[in-house]
Enzyme design. Structure first.
Site, short mmCIF file in Angstrom:
data_model
loop_
_atom_site.label_atom_id
_atom_site.label_comp_id
_atom_site.label_asym_id
_atom_site.label_seq_id
_atom_site.Cartn_x
_atom_site.Cartn_y
_atom_site.Cartn_z
N GLU A 84 -16.14 39.81 -14.40
CA GLU A 84 -17.16 39.82 -13.34
C GLU A 84 -18.39 38.97 -13.64
O GLU A 84 -18.97 38.38 -12.73
CB GLU A 84 -17.60 41.26 -13.05
CG GLU A 84 -16.52 42.14 -12.46
CD GLU A 84 -16.15 41.76 -11.03
OE1 GLU A 84 -16.89 40.97 -10.42
OE2 GLU A 84 -15.10 42.22 -10.55
N SER A 103 7.99 60.83 31.54
CA SER A 103 7.60 60.68 32.94
C SER A 103 6.10 60.64 33.16
O SER A 103 5.66 60.45 34.30
CB SER A 103 8.21 61.82 33.77
OG SER A 103 9.59 61.61 33.92
#
Length: 790
Positions: free
Chosen positions: A118, A400
């Site tokens: 880092e 439906s």
């Protein structure tokens, strides 16, 4: 030929004259050139000084407004807080899955790994690494891959995680200036080891884990001091991209990242070549626990888990990092409703579920603004964090419940059909195929009205209606209601759309509010660490005429109140509501493997003027064992809806929908039917009424004459207020013009009453026993993938 020599006097005079003219010209002195160059250089220097001074002034101006440095913010991991609709905190992200290490407990090898990958110059710079920043900027400018690390130091990363938003659009010059200023201040206030300890304890490590100690226990089941070099390298590599570099999500990327950490440690002379090679040869899964998830320890978060999962997904889509941005996220969830929905599904105190495998999903939306009020992703899920959310899955068709959306609403919208439009329920094959369409009872009812066809949920009239509208128009219509598909739909989708409860609740909301679609929203607003507030209210779009919404709603009331309706078990006495059932049968080619009259899925979509609710019931693996729905299980969708709608309607205004002025009424066979002024069905109705009056008895003739008078007067005052017939519960007010792009007044209350008030006799829910015939179990051919029924 005469040639003039150089000695010729004439020639000499000309030369002398030219030379004299040259001598008269001013001479160019080297000093003047030097003076101009000096002026330019001094000007550039002055400009640089001005630019630097202006930059410094701007930098210190920005720095002066930077947040104050405080140790609590540096120590606390996952400071993002999530609130409900009442601004009450639900949880702080990561607080339940965070573990910290004391400075003395951090292994040196972990420190070396983090610094090497880092920030290699971490122990040399004073918070900001100028050399590294310039190198990173040059690398970005040239698009070269020089192997340099990013420009931010560990100090700057810690400041960003603790005090600022990580949203890319927020990475402004002001923000960078403040980060740099605070990083310098951080470096002066704390030692390097303290800063490194803050960072190691704070970073997000994937799967709701904060800090490298928590990650070590989550991935390897042991403290970080007991990890070997290869495992430490895995842990050190995760923070850069937690969702990609953790060994569960993507083992290949995790392996590449681990090796990158090992290479950095070797280059930084923190490990030997032998250590490097030994660690690099280990498998990425070495010592890794089998895949699992963190358990939710927060009771509120456990109850709201599916909702929170969607919230975090939306936050990321908006460009924020919810795990490292110190945000305040204000959601639209009503925790009281969420808790009741959770309890309905996870106990048998309200609805009886036959076994633990049977699943339920539900979404509740406010139809007046699109806010998602509550969401249920399943039942009996334990303490799993951000688990499977069935409420947003679109791999099951909605049966439906698709009929009002794709078939009948477009017919009213585009073809001006009346509720009494004549349809035939007869032997029928899908257009362009040899596939026969059946109903649950394998029978045909003959000629019937549109209203009866929808209330009884007959399949053949629905697909005939879709054929009359046309697939393209129908798909365009539902597309405006949130049903987006890459491919063109087929006729079978008229009785079943692949969709989620979220989509269905939002779509039916447009019927509830008079024709406006709101994209469902989970988030009300987001406040960043530096005080910026962004609101995320959904803007509605008028997608159908208010007359269409009203007529569909009027029919869908009958699904619940009519003795022939398929949704009578959803009745709530006294409540104005409408809804639709849906079930999916097994395909013909495997139906013989299951008992008769069973289904895979059961749905109920219902709504009032205050809420739209969609419920799905089914098994995750419907083709396995006894994972099918019998008639009793099918009804659970209606019963679940009834329980939650009864609860959320308490204390809310209960009123009927207002009839738009261009919707006219007609009594036909004792039924109050609706039609549009000027529509083809109006003319047909007049002719039929005249013929009927000639052969009827005197009393019937009087009634017919009275009704004809109503039609005539209504037609002549189309834009004025329309009066209901004698069976109406109250006098209704007119709505705004249908041509308006704004929601019409049909969405406004016609008669505001207390929840205890009941509809009039013509609207009173039926107390008769519900019909056993849902109309929901057609069995399409095995060549058809559509499994819907009704």
């Amino acid at each position: 030929m005469f040639i003039m020599s150089k000695q010729d006097p004439k020639y000499s005079r000309v030369n002398r004259r030219e030379q004299e003219q040259k001598n008269k010209r001013p001479k160019k002195h080297p000093r003047k050139k030097h003076h101009v160059l000096s002026t330019v250089l001094w000007s550039l220097l002055l400009l640089c000084i001005v630019v630097v001074a202006a930059g410094a002034t701007l930098f210190f101006s920005y720095a002066r407004s930077a947040p104050s440095l405080n140790e609590d913010s540096l120590k606390n991991p996952g400071a993002t807080k999530v609130y409900d609709a009442s601004n009450k905190k639900i949880l702080t992200l990561g607080s339940q899955n965070a573990e910290t290490l004391k400075q003395s407990e951090i292994p040196q090898q972990l420190k070396d790994a983090v610094v090497s990958i880092e920030d290699r110059r971490f122990y040399e710079h004073d918070g900001v690494d100028i050399k590294r920043t310039v190198g990173a900027a040059f690398s970005n400018f040239t698009n070269s891959s020089s192997g340099l690390q990013g420009g931010s130091t560990l100090d700057q990363q810690l400041i960003k995680l603790s005090f600022f938003s990580t949203k890319k659009s927020d990475q402004t010059l002001k923000r960078k200036s403040q980060e740099a200023w605070m990083a310098r201040k951080l470096d002066k206030t704390y030692s390097k080891d303290q800063i490194l300890t803050f960072y190691i304890n704070k970073v997000f490590m994937g799967y709701s884990s904060y800090g490298m100690q928590a990650a070590s226990k989550f991935y390897y089941g042991k403290s970080i001091k007991n990890l070997d070099l290869a495992q430490i390298a895995v842990i050190a590599g995760i923070p850069n991209a937690p969702s990609q570099y953790n060994p569960y999500s993507n083992p290949k990327l995790a392996l590449a990242r681990r090796n990158e950490v090992l290479d950095a440690m070797l280059k930084n002379k923190k490990i030997s070549q032998a250590q490097h090679d030994e660690a690099k040869n280990k498998d990425i899964s070495d010592g890794l626990l089998p895949y699992h998830q963190n358990k939710q320890k927060n009771e509120k978060a456990k109850i709201a888990d599916p909702y929170l999962k969607q919230v975090l997904s939306e936050v990321k889509k908006k460009g924020y990092d919810p795990y490292g941005a110190n945000l305040k996220i204000y959601t639209n969830i009503d925790m009281d409703v969420q808790k009741r929905l959770y309890n309905i599904a996870n106990s048998n105190d309200y609805v009886y579920f036959p076994d633990k495998k049977l699943q339920v999903a539900s979404t509740i939306v406010n139809p007046n603004n699109g806010k998602v009020v509550a969401m249920l992703g399943g039942r009996k899920n334990g303490d799993v964090t951000y688990g499977l959310n069935r409420a947003v899955q679109t791999d099951r068709t909605n049966g439906s419940t698709a009929k009002p959306l794709m078939d009948y609403a477009p017919a009213i919208e585009y073809l001006d059909w009346a509720t009494y439009h004549s349809l035939k329920d007869e032997k029928y094959t899908y257009p362009g195929t040899n596939t026969q369409l059946n109903d649950f009872d394998n029978q045909y009812k003959g000629t019937m009205t549109l209203r009866d066809a929808l209330v009884q949920s007959r399949n053949v009239p629905a697909i005939k209606t879709l054929d009359a509208v046309g697939i393209d128009k129908a798909q365009n219509f539902i597309g405006k209601l949130g049903f987006k598909y890459k491919k063109q739909l087929e006729y079978q989708n008229g009785i079943g759309l692949p969709s989620s409860t979220l989509q269905n609740a939002a779509a039916y909301s447009a019927f509830a509010n008079g024709g406006t679609y709101y994209k469902p929203s989970y988030i009300n607003r987001i406040e960043t660490a530096d005080g910026q507030v962004n609101d995320y209210s959904s803007k509605g779009k008028h997608v159908m005429q208010s007359s269409t919404a009203y007529m569909i709603t009027d029919i869908l009331k009958g699904v619940i109140t009519s003795p022939m309706g398929s949704g009578t078990r959803a009745q709530i006495p006294g409540l104005y509501q409408a809804g639709k059932t849906g079930t999916n049968a097994y395909p013909d080619d495997i139906s013989d493997k299951f008992p008769e009259d069973v289904s895979m899925d059961s749905w109920f979509n219902g709504y009032t003027k205050n809420y739209s609710v969609s419920v799905w019931i089914g098994y995750d693996h419907p083709y396995q064992g006894n994972n099918y729905l019998d008639k009793a299980s099918e009804r659970l969708a209606q019963l679940t809806y009834k329980e939650i709608m009864s609860y959320i309607s308490q204390g809310k205004t209960n009123s009927d929908w207002s009839r738009p002025s261009n919707v006219l009424t007609k009594q036909l066979n004792g039924v109050r039917e609706l039609y549009l002024a000027g529509s083809p069905d109006q003319s047909m109705m007049k002719d039929e009424s005249k013929n009927s009056s000639r052969s009827s008895e005197k009393s019937s003739s009087k009634e017919s004459s009275s009704e004809e008078s109503e039609i005539s007067s209504s037609s002549s005052s189309e834009s004025s207020s329309s009066s209901e017939d004698s069976n109406s519960s109250s006098e209704e007010t007119s709505s705004s013009s249908e041509d308006s792009s704004e929601p019409s007044s049909s969405s406004q209350e016609s008669s505001s009453t207390e929840p205890s008030s009941t509809p009039s006799s013509s609207e009173q829910p039926s107390s008769s026993q519900p019909s056993e015939n849902d109309g929901n179990n057609s069995q399409p051919s095995s060549s058809e993938q559509q499994q819907d029924s009704e």
